[in-house]
Scaffold this active site. Structure first.
Site, PDB file in Angstrom:
ATOM      1  N   ARG A 141      13.529 -13.213   0.539  1.00 22.00           N
ATOM      2  CA  ARG A 141      14.914 -13.636   0.388  1.00 22.00           C
ATOM      3  C   ARG A 141      15.088 -14.312  -0.965  1.00 22.00           C
ATOM      4  NH1 ARG A 141      16.162 -16.071   6.358  1.00 22.00           N
ATOM      5  NH2 ARG A 141      16.175 -14.094   7.467  1.00 22.00           N
ATOM      6  N   ARG A 193      11.590 -23.530   2.421  1.00 18.33           N
ATOM      7  CA  ARG A 193      12.491 -22.469   1.972  1.00 18.33           C
ATOM      8  C   ARG A 193      11.866 -21.768   0.776  1.00 18.33           C
ATOM      9  NH1 ARG A 193      17.535 -21.784   3.661  1.00 18.33           N
ATOM     10  NH2 ARG A 193      17.676 -23.917   4.431  1.00 18.33           N
ATOM     11  N   GLU A 208      14.977 -26.131  11.653  1.00  8.16           N
ATOM     12  CA  GLU A 208      15.088 -24.799  12.247  1.00  8.16           C
ATOM     13  C   GLU A 208      13.841 -23.957  11.994  1.00  8.16           C
ATOM     14  OE1 GLU A 208      17.300 -20.553  11.536  1.00  8.16           O
ATOM     15  OE2 GLU A 208      18.247 -22.338  10.671  1.00  8.16           O
ATOM     16  N   SER A 220      15.503 -18.396  15.660  1.00  6.51           N
ATOM     17  CA  SER A 220      16.902 -18.103  15.927  1.00  6.51           C
ATOM     18  C   SER A 220      17.008 -16.908  16.860  1.00  6.51           C
ATOM     19  CB  SER A 220      17.637 -17.813  14.617  1.00  6.51           C
ATOM     20  OG  SER A 220      19.012 -17.642  14.844  1.00  6.51           O
ATOM     21  N   ARG A 272       6.768 -21.424   7.286  1.00 12.77           N
ATOM     22  CA  ARG A 272       7.567 -22.575   7.746  1.00 12.77           C
ATOM     23  C   ARG A 272       6.973 -23.220   8.980  1.00 12.77           C
ATOM     24  NH1 ARG A 272      14.082 -22.579   8.354  1.00 12.77           N
ATOM     25  NH2 ARG A 272      13.859 -22.044   6.127  1.00 12.77           N
TER      26      ARG A 272
END
Length: 458
Positions: free
Chosen positions: A293, A308, A382, A385, A423
């Site tokens: 990303r 991130r 987070e 999801s 993460r």
């Protein structure tokens, strides 16, 4: 993508949804373009039908003219004699009349073609604008989705596990990783720039161990593992709703219409694009892939350490099921439970939140996030999801099934992050650190790490 009939009937709701999701699209403009498109299409089809009728008329006239010419002037010598005596003047006049009708019909075909060219150009332009707006229309959210503008407005549903209370000053994952020799951020940046890292030794093994643990859990629960490409065509991203709204987050390859995936959801859903599938039972698929990303627009947000980054690995679970709300709602609970099981195996405290409309993507109808406790942040972060997108992706991708009476219907699709690493290494290292500087290894991970019960400086 939504059905135009639904959009016409729910224009106000969808405009409100777009505003809350932060998507710049005018439903009114879309409806105007759709009305113009349909009117143009009707006019174009009428002109094409007229042209075809005229073309058939020309063919009939030409055929009749040939027949008439053959009967009237079959014998050249006889023709000349008769014409000289004025015997076949009427026949000659009839031939001339046929020629005039043919010329008139050809003229009308030319006029129709000219007008068609103009209308088809207008139709193409209107259709392109219509498709561009249609691609931006958001999926409506479930009735129990919380209102709100950001993740600060998400609603906690439950907490699981105990947040650790350290009797010493705990370290963050960067200091822990560097002390234990499993993380090298400086050389990662040297190799690839900001938001890059190198995992080494036990760090690399831990990164792979959590992925394999997640895949094993999913296989035991009936998921079929797939090994997918890390680069896919733009069409696959469009199928799944990652284009056009998420295109700025994607790395494009220098040549061709190919991009690096940010999740294997792109391939797991597009795997069945354009197909009619059997859905007596839901189709459960899983994949572990590298993901990429660009993180455009996230400067200053969660950039410390491994939270991130540009490249990571993710185990994704995707379900394709019958287009019935009760079925897909049950699947959403199932895939969320799978992710929670993995966190329990990793012995990590977490909470589940209902995601508010302002924190949702275009495609999402209902979403849960799982946030895992991260001591260095003093908060939950987070890590997972789960989303139910109803038939939004299936309509784009053309994934259908036959119901009990044989009618073709669009499927529902769902997705969940079973685990994302590095993460997940943040809470794994930080929650399991011990005062002597070592890190406890949860029992479920030990078989993937040669039986190691702890990580410590050798």
């Amino acid at each position: 993508m939504l059905d135009m009939t639904y959009i016409r009937e729910h224009a106000e709701l969808l405009q409100h949804t777009a505003a809350r999701k932060g998507i710049a699209v005018s439903i009114r403009e879309l409806l105007e373009l759709d009305a113009e498109r349909r009117a143009l299409l009707q006019e174009v089809e009428g002109l094409r039908a007229e042209r075809n009728r005229r073309s058939e008329e020309i063919s009939a006239l030409v055929k009749a003219q040939r027949t008439l010419s053959g009967e009237s002037f079959g014998n050249a010598g006889e023709q000349n004699a008769e014409l000289a005596n004025g015997v076949s003047i009427s026949e000659a006049s009839e031939v001339a009349a046929h020629e005039a009708r043919i010329d008139d019909a050809k003229g009308r075909v030319r006029e129709a073609n000219a007008k068609l060219a103009e209308l088809e150009a207008r139709l193409a332009a209107v259709s392109a604008a219509w498709r561009a707006l249609l691609a931006l229309v958001p999926n409506p959210v479930s009735a129990d989705t919380p209102d709100g503008r950001s993740d600060a407005d998400n609603v906690e549903l439950r907490r699981v596990g105990v947040v650790p209370a350290f009797a010493f000053e705990p370290l963050d994952h960067v200091r822990l990783g560097e002390r234990l020799g499993l993380l090298d951020l400086a050389r990662g940046v040297k190799l690839a720039g900001t938001r890059s890292y190198v995992l080494k030794g036990i760090g690399s093994r831990l990164h792979r161990a959590v992925q394999q643990l997640a895949m094993d859990v999913l296989e035991r629960r009936g998921f079929t593992p797939l090994e997918l490409p890390a680069t896919m065509r733009g069409e696959a991203f469009e199928n799944t709703g990652f284009f056009p709204t998420g295109k700025d987050q994607t790395f494009a390859l220098a040549e061709g219409d190919k991009y690096l995936i940010g999740t294997s959801e792109v391939g797991l859903v597009s795997y069945y694009a354009g197909e009619t599938v059997a859905l007596d039972e839901p189709i459960r698929l899983a994949a572990a892939t590298p993901c990429f990303r660009s993180e455009v627009g996230s400067a200053g947000r969660d950039v410390h350490g491994l939270y991130r980054v540009h490249q990571f690995a993710k185990v994704e679970q995707v379900v394709v099921c019958r287009g019935e709300a009760a079925v897909s709602d049950a699947m959403l609970e199932e895939i969320t439970a799978n992710a929670e099981e993995i966190l329990r195996l990793l012995e990590l405290p977490y909470r589940v939140v209902a995601v508010c409309i302002g924190d949702m993507s275009q495609k999402t109808h209902k979403q849960y996030d799982i946030e895992t406790w991260m001591p260095s942040r003093g908060a939950y972060g987070e890590t997972h999801s789960s989303s139910n997108v109803l038939d939004f992706q299936a309509r784009r991708a053309g994934i259908r099934y036959r119901d009990a009476d044989g009618t073709l219907r669009y499927a529902h699709t769902l997705n969940n992050t079973a685990v994302a690493t590095p993460r997940i290494l943040i809470p794994l290292l930080e929650n399991h650190q011990r005062e002597d500087g070592s890190v406890y290894v949860p029992a479920a991970l030990r078989p993937y790490l040669g039986g190691a019960e702890e990580i410590r400086v050798e």
